[in-house]
Design a protein around this motif. Sequence first.
Motif, PDB file in Angstrom:
ATOM      1  N   GLN A   1      34.085 -24.951  17.545  1.00 12.87           N
ATOM      2  CA  GLN A   1      34.080 -24.210  16.287  1.00 12.87           C
ATOM      3  C   GLN A   1      34.755 -25.014  15.180  1.00 12.87           C
ATOM      4  O   GLN A   1      34.257 -25.080  14.051  1.00 12.87           O
TER       5      GLN A   1
ATOM      6  N   ASP B   1      23.179 -18.274  17.417  1.00 17.88           N
ATOM      7  CA  ASP B   1      23.109 -17.217  18.418  1.00 17.88           C
ATOM      8  C   ASP B   1      22.199 -17.652  19.562  1.00 17.88           C
ATOM      9  O   ASP B   1      21.059 -18.083  19.345  1.00 17.88           O
TER      10      ASP B   1
ATOM     11  N   PRO C   1      26.112 -14.326  18.680  1.00 15.89           N
ATOM     12  CA  PRO C   1      25.847 -14.430  17.242  1.00 15.89           C
ATOM     13  C   PRO C   1      27.045 -14.886  16.425  1.00 15.89           C
ATOM     14  O   PRO C   1      26.886 -15.470  15.353  1.00 15.89           O
ATOM     15  N   ASP C   2      28.258 -14.627  16.898  1.00 16.72           N
ATOM     16  CA  ASP C   2      29.463 -15.062  16.193  1.00 16.72           C
ATOM     17  C   ASP C   2      30.163 -16.185  16.953  1.00 16.72           C
ATOM     18  O   ASP C   2      31.378 -16.355  16.856  1.00 16.72           O
ATOM     19  N   ALA C   3      29.371 -16.963  17.686  1.00 17.21           N
ATOM     20  CA  ALA C   3      29.856 -18.092  18.482  1.00 17.21           C
ATOM     21  C   ALA C   3      30.842 -17.665  19.564  1.00 17.21           C
ATOM     22  O   ALA C   3      31.675 -18.457  20.010  1.00 17.21           O
ATOM     23  N   GLU C   4      30.735 -16.398  19.991  1.00 15.29           N
ATOM     24  CA  GLU C   4      31.588 -15.959  21.085  1.00 15.29           C
ATOM     25  C   GLU C   4      30.942 -16.338  22.416  1.00 15.29           C
ATOM     26  O   GLU C   4      29.736 -16.547  22.504  1.00 15.29           O
TER      27      GLU C   4
END
Length: 243
Positions: free
Chosen positions: A193, A205, A110-113
């Motif tokens: 990113q 996500d 969800p946080d581009a991890e």
Amino acid sequence: MTIEERAALLDRATATGQAVPQLTSDGPMSLEDAYAVQHAGIALRERRGERLAGVKLGFTSKAKAEQMGVSDVIIGSLTDRMRIEDGGTFDVGRGVHPRVEPEVAFRLGPDAELLAVAPALEIIDSRYRDFRFSLADVVADNTSASAFVLGPWTRIDQVDALAVELLFDGETVATGSTADILGDPLRALPAAQRMAAEYGHRLLDGSVLLAGAATAAVALKAGTHVEARVAGLGSVSVRTEEG
């Protein structure tokens, strides 16, 4: 031509498999305008019901970047209809100049991890005549994105310097290393990113990031079993047909 007219031209070329002149043949095009064309083309796909599935990076190979005279990566969008199931089929007849590259794919949270990694195949297909294009041309053409195939997802912390092999009908046609992808494919995540923030792409996500090619692209023909093997990650395959 307007941004929308350029996007429509490339969209028709993608749908019909008919090559078109390079957009820059009528004059230079800025990188900002090229990304605007790319986004307009994706908007056409979304209006037809396609959904964003991720992003891909291009020019992650130092040799390819030097060949094109660029010092940074480029970014394009992936949609759900570009995805082919592992072991599925790809119709080369729908393409203009279809070629395949073995890659590493990441699944994003969800946080581009980074959540997981997989071996992947990307089918690229420039819609321009003679497979010739400038930097602005290829960006406008959504970085030549055509289709992608994902192998099994796994969790692994280190993906640099893994051996990569591309096979046609069981015969090796190209070899490389994941180190050919930005020196370490994990560098693709901050690069994506940064590029997404600069050019308006969405890292959703559950979406996919194709980190870049580990070998040169190889031309496709019908009736071929294509397989990529990445040491420590496994393999992924697709069959080609025509019609």
